[in-house]
Write a protein that holds these residues in place. Structure first.
Motif: not given
Length: 225
Positions: A89-90, A93-95, A105, A109, A133-135, A137, A170
Motif C-alpha cells: 500500500i502506498t 496505490n490504495g486498495l 498490516s 496502513v 479502504k486501505l490507504s 503506506r 484498485s
C-alpha cells in the motif's frame, strides 16, 4: 518486517518483527505469537474511524502488536479455505477490499470504510456498497476465499462479476450494478437478477470460492436434514 505464507489451502502468514516493530489487526485475527509480543487494543484513529470500521464489517477496535526487547514472531491465519495476498500500500496505490477482507498490516496502513457512490451497488450488489479502504503506506495482508485471480484493466476496460466474487480492486476502479437483460434470463438463468460491472483502470482480484456461495449451496442440504 519479514514474512512467509504457508499452509495452503488453509493459509497462515507468519511475520517476524524486529524490536520495536508493530503490526495492526482486527480483533481475533492473531493465531499465535512469541511471549515478547505486546498487545494494545486501540481505536486507531479515533471514534470516527472506529465507527466507520463497524459499517465495513470490522470491529470497533483494532489490536496493535509490538515486538519488545528481541525479535518477535506473530502469525495470522485465514478464517476460510483460500489464499492470503500480500499488497504493498502506498499513497498512490490504495486498495478497496470486501467486507472482512483485511487480515493484518504494518502500522502505516490505514483502514477505513468505503462507500460506493452509486446506491444500487449496495441494494443489489450484496458486497458492493460498503467495503473497506486501505490507504497510507506499508505491507497489508488480505484474505481471499478460494483461489485468487488477478486482472489488470485498462482505462475503460470492464469485466462482469457475479456478486461475492469481487475480493479487491484498485481505488482507481469503479463499480456499478446492472440488471441481467431479458425476463427469461432473470427468472430461469440461475445467475440472479443483477451483475456487478467493474471498470478500469486498475487491478482487480477475484475469488473462486466466496463464503456466500458456499452458504447458499449448503442451505439446500441443511433444509432437508
Amino acid at each position: 518486517m519479514k514474512y512467509k505464507i504457508e499452509g495452503a489451502p488453509l493459509p497462515v502468514v507468519i511475520c517476524t518483527l524486529s524490536p520495536g516493530e508493530s503490526m495492526i489487526t482486527e480483533r481475533g485475527s492473531m493465531s499465535w505469537m512469541t511471549p515478547n509480543m505486546k498487545m494494545e487494543t486501540t481505536s486507531n484513529g479515533g471514534v470516527g474511524k472506529a465507527i466507520g470500521r463497524i459499517f465495513s464489517g470490522e470491529g470497533l477496535f483494532q489490536n496493535k502488536y509490538t515486538s519488545e526487547g528481541t525479535e518477535g514472531t506473530i502469525a495470522f491465519a485465514s478464517s476460510f479455505p483460500g489464499s492470503i495476498k500480500v499488497i504493498e500500500i502506498t499513497p498512490a496505490n490504495g486498495l478497496i477490499v470486501q467486507k472482512s477482507g483485511f487480515l493484518a498490516s504494518e502500522t502505516g496502513v490505514n483502514l477505513s470504510v468505503y462507500f460506493q457512490k452509486k446506491l444500487g451497488a449496495g441494494f443489489f450488489g450484496g458486497e458492493g456498497f460498503i467495503m473497506q479502504k486501505l490507504s497510507g503506506r506499508g505491507i497489508a495482508f488480505i484474505e481471499i476465499d478460494g483461489y485468487a485471480m488477478e486482472y489488470d484493466l485498462s482505462p475503460g476496460e470492464s469485466i462482469i462479476v457475479d456478486t461475492g466474487y469481487l475480493a479487491a480492486m484498485s481505488e482507481t476502479c469503479t463499480m456499478e450494478i446492472k440488471s441481467v437483460p431479458g425476463i427469461k434470463n432473470m427468472l430461469f438463468g440461475g445467475e440472479g437478477i443483477f451483475n456487478t460491472i467493474v471498470r478500469g483502470p486498475g487491478k482487480i482480484i477475484l475469488q473462486t470460492l466466496p463464503i456466500s456461495a458456499v452458504a447458499n449451496s449448503l442451505r439446500y442440504y441443511l433444509a432437508k436434514s
